[in-house]
Motif scaffolding. Structure first.
Motif, PDB file in Angstrom:
ATOM      1  N   ASN A 175       0.952  -1.094  -0.120  1.00  0.00           N
ATOM      2  CA  ASN A 175       0.077  -0.184   0.049  1.00  0.00           C
ATOM      3  C   ASN A 175       0.781   1.302  -0.146  1.00  0.00           C
ATOM      4  O   ASN A 175       0.457   2.329  -0.777  1.00  0.00           O
ATOM      5  N   LEU A 176       1.623   1.299   0.826  1.00  0.00           N
ATOM      6  CA  LEU A 176       2.752   2.377   0.951  1.00  0.00           C
ATOM      7  C   LEU A 176       3.824   2.530  -0.476  1.00  0.00           C
ATOM      8  O   LEU A 176       3.910   3.465  -0.794  1.00  0.00           O
ATOM      9  N   ARG A 177       4.126   1.262  -0.937  1.00  0.00           N
ATOM     10  CA  ARG A 177       4.550   1.583  -2.078  1.00  0.00           C
ATOM     11  C   ARG A 177       3.856   1.941  -3.416  1.00  0.00           C
ATOM     12  O   ARG A 177       4.449   2.791  -4.106  1.00  0.00           O
ATOM     13  N   GLU A 178       2.694   1.774  -3.202  1.00  0.00           N
ATOM     14  CA  GLU A 178       1.824   2.353  -4.377  1.00  0.00           C
ATOM     15  C   GLU A 178       1.513   3.948  -4.235  1.00  0.00           C
ATOM     16  O   GLU A 178       1.598   4.537  -5.176  1.00  0.00           O
ATOM     17  N   GLU A 179       1.293   4.132  -2.929  1.00  0.00           N
ATOM     18  CA  GLU A 179       1.114   5.566  -2.513  1.00  0.00           C
ATOM     19  C   GLU A 179       2.409   6.278  -2.893  1.00  0.00           C
ATOM     20  O   GLU A 179       2.046   7.401  -3.408  1.00  0.00           O
ATOM     21  N   LEU A 180       3.558   5.854  -2.498  1.00  0.00           N
ATOM     22  CA  LEU A 180       4.794   6.667  -2.808  1.00  0.00           C
ATOM     23  C   LEU A 180       5.024   6.766  -4.454  1.00  0.00           C
ATOM     24  O   LEU A 180       5.409   7.748  -4.872  1.00  0.00           O
ATOM     25  N   LYS A 181       4.846   5.501  -5.165  1.00  0.00           N
ATOM     26  CA  LYS A 181       4.933   5.650  -6.543  1.00  0.00           C
ATOM     27  C   LYS A 181       3.976   6.630  -7.179  1.00  0.00           C
ATOM     28  O   LYS A 181       4.485   7.440  -7.916  1.00  0.00           O
ATOM     29  N   SER A 182       2.724   6.784  -6.815  1.00  0.00           N
ATOM     30  CA  SER A 182       1.921   7.827  -7.379  1.00  0.00           C
ATOM     31  C   SER A 182       2.393   9.254  -6.880  1.00  0.00           C
ATOM     32  O   SER A 182       2.288  10.166  -7.725  1.00  0.00           O
ATOM     33  N   LYS A 183       2.879   9.348  -5.659  1.00  0.00           N
ATOM     34  CA  LYS A 183       3.350  10.775  -5.383  1.00  0.00           C
ATOM     35  C   LYS A 183       4.604  11.156  -5.874  1.00  0.00           C
ATOM     36  O   LYS A 183       4.530  12.391  -6.499  1.00  0.00           O
ATOM     37  N   ILE A 184       5.549  10.423  -6.445  1.00  0.00           N
ATOM     38  CA  ILE A 184       6.790  10.704  -7.072  1.00  0.00           C
ATOM     39  C   ILE A 184       6.029  10.839  -8.652  1.00  0.00           C
ATOM     40  O   ILE A 184       6.595  11.961  -9.159  1.00  0.00           O
ATOM     41  N   LEU A 185       5.428   9.943  -9.405  1.00  0.00           N
ATOM     42  CA  LEU A 185       5.019  10.326 -10.541  1.00  0.00           C
ATOM     43  C   LEU A 185       4.261  11.506 -10.894  1.00  0.00           C
ATOM     44  O   LEU A 185       4.640  12.024 -11.888  1.00  0.00           O
ATOM     45  N   ASN A 186       3.545  11.801  -9.999  1.00  0.00           N
ATOM     46  CA  ASN A 186       2.548  13.095  -9.979  1.00  0.00           C
ATOM     47  C   ASN A 186       3.047  14.297  -9.646  1.00  0.00           C
ATOM     48  O   ASN A 186       2.537  15.058  -9.608  1.00  0.00           O
ATOM     49  N   ASN A 187       4.226  14.294  -9.016  1.00  0.00           N
ATOM     50  CA  ASN A 187       4.874  15.516  -8.583  1.00  0.00           C
ATOM     51  C   ASN A 187       5.873  16.243  -9.649  1.00  0.00           C
ATOM     52  O   ASN A 187       6.778  15.707 -10.000  1.00  0.00           O
TER      53      ASN A 187
END
Length: 207
Positions: A175-187
């Motif tokens: 869950n955290l992995r997916e959250e951080l992936k989205s945060k990075i790619l959308n920043n």
């Protein structure tokens, strides 16, 4: 004629002031002269000290396996400044090469706690430690290093999130992995280099 008279009065006043205050004026100029001399001497000594530290650092670095390597680096560290930081990192590098990872972590921490460190240096050293130790010390220790990274800086926030992303993989936290992936790619402030690394790791982890 009137202008000449005014000029003479002005000149006489200046002369009188100088005569009445001769000693204080002389002491003032002498004091300024001594301050300039002492300042020049200070700069000369400071430049000499930097040069000496530079030579000492390079000599020690070139003889990393010598018996007095650590003693010399510790002497340089006591002087603080940029060469003190570089000497600390050389000692840490030796710990890493010798696989003394917990020792290296403690030395990173000790270096980061120095109040005189420039904020940029602190960010770089904390990230340097986190990347070097992520596979060798506990996730909690890596998170401790990351507390020294300034999140308000757009230049370093992306690296901090990338390390957290790597930790989520290490801890198998999907869950955290997916959250951080989205945060990075959308920043939009995070570099494409970091985003591309995260995409590749994400693809690799899928299979």
């Amino acid at each position: 004629m009137i202008d000449q008279k005014k000029q003479n009065i002005f000149t006489n006043r200046i002369t009188l002031i100088f005569k009445n205050n001769f000693k204080p004026i002389i002491f003032l100029f002498l004091g300024l002269f001594l301050i300039i001399i002492f300042f020049q001497y200070y700069l000369y000594q400071k430049n000499n000290k930097v040069l000496e530290l530079s030579i000492l650092y390079e000599q020690a670095k070139a003889n990393v396996n010598s018996s007095d390597f650590e003693e010399t680096m510790n002497l340089i560290i006591k002087e603080n400044g940029i060469f003190g930081i570089l000497a600390s990192l050389e000692l840490i590098k030796k710990r890493l090469n010798n696989k003394d990872y917990n020792f290296a972590f403690n030395e990173y921490l000790e270096l980061l706690k120095q109040n005189e460190l420039n904020r940029t240096y602190t960010n770089i050293i904390a990230l340097h430690g986190a990347y070097n130790l992520i596979d060798y010390v506990s996730a909690n220790n890596i998170l401790i290093l990351l507390t020294f990274v300034d999140e308000s800086s757009i230049h370093f926030a992306g690296y901090k999130d990338e390390i957290k992303y790597l930790l989520s993989i290490k801890n198998n936290d999907l869950n955290l992995r997916e959250e951080l992936k989205s945060k990075i790619l959308n920043n939009g402030n995070i570099s494409e280099t970091i985003k591309e690394r995260v995409r590749k790791i994400n693809e690799f982890e899928k299979y």
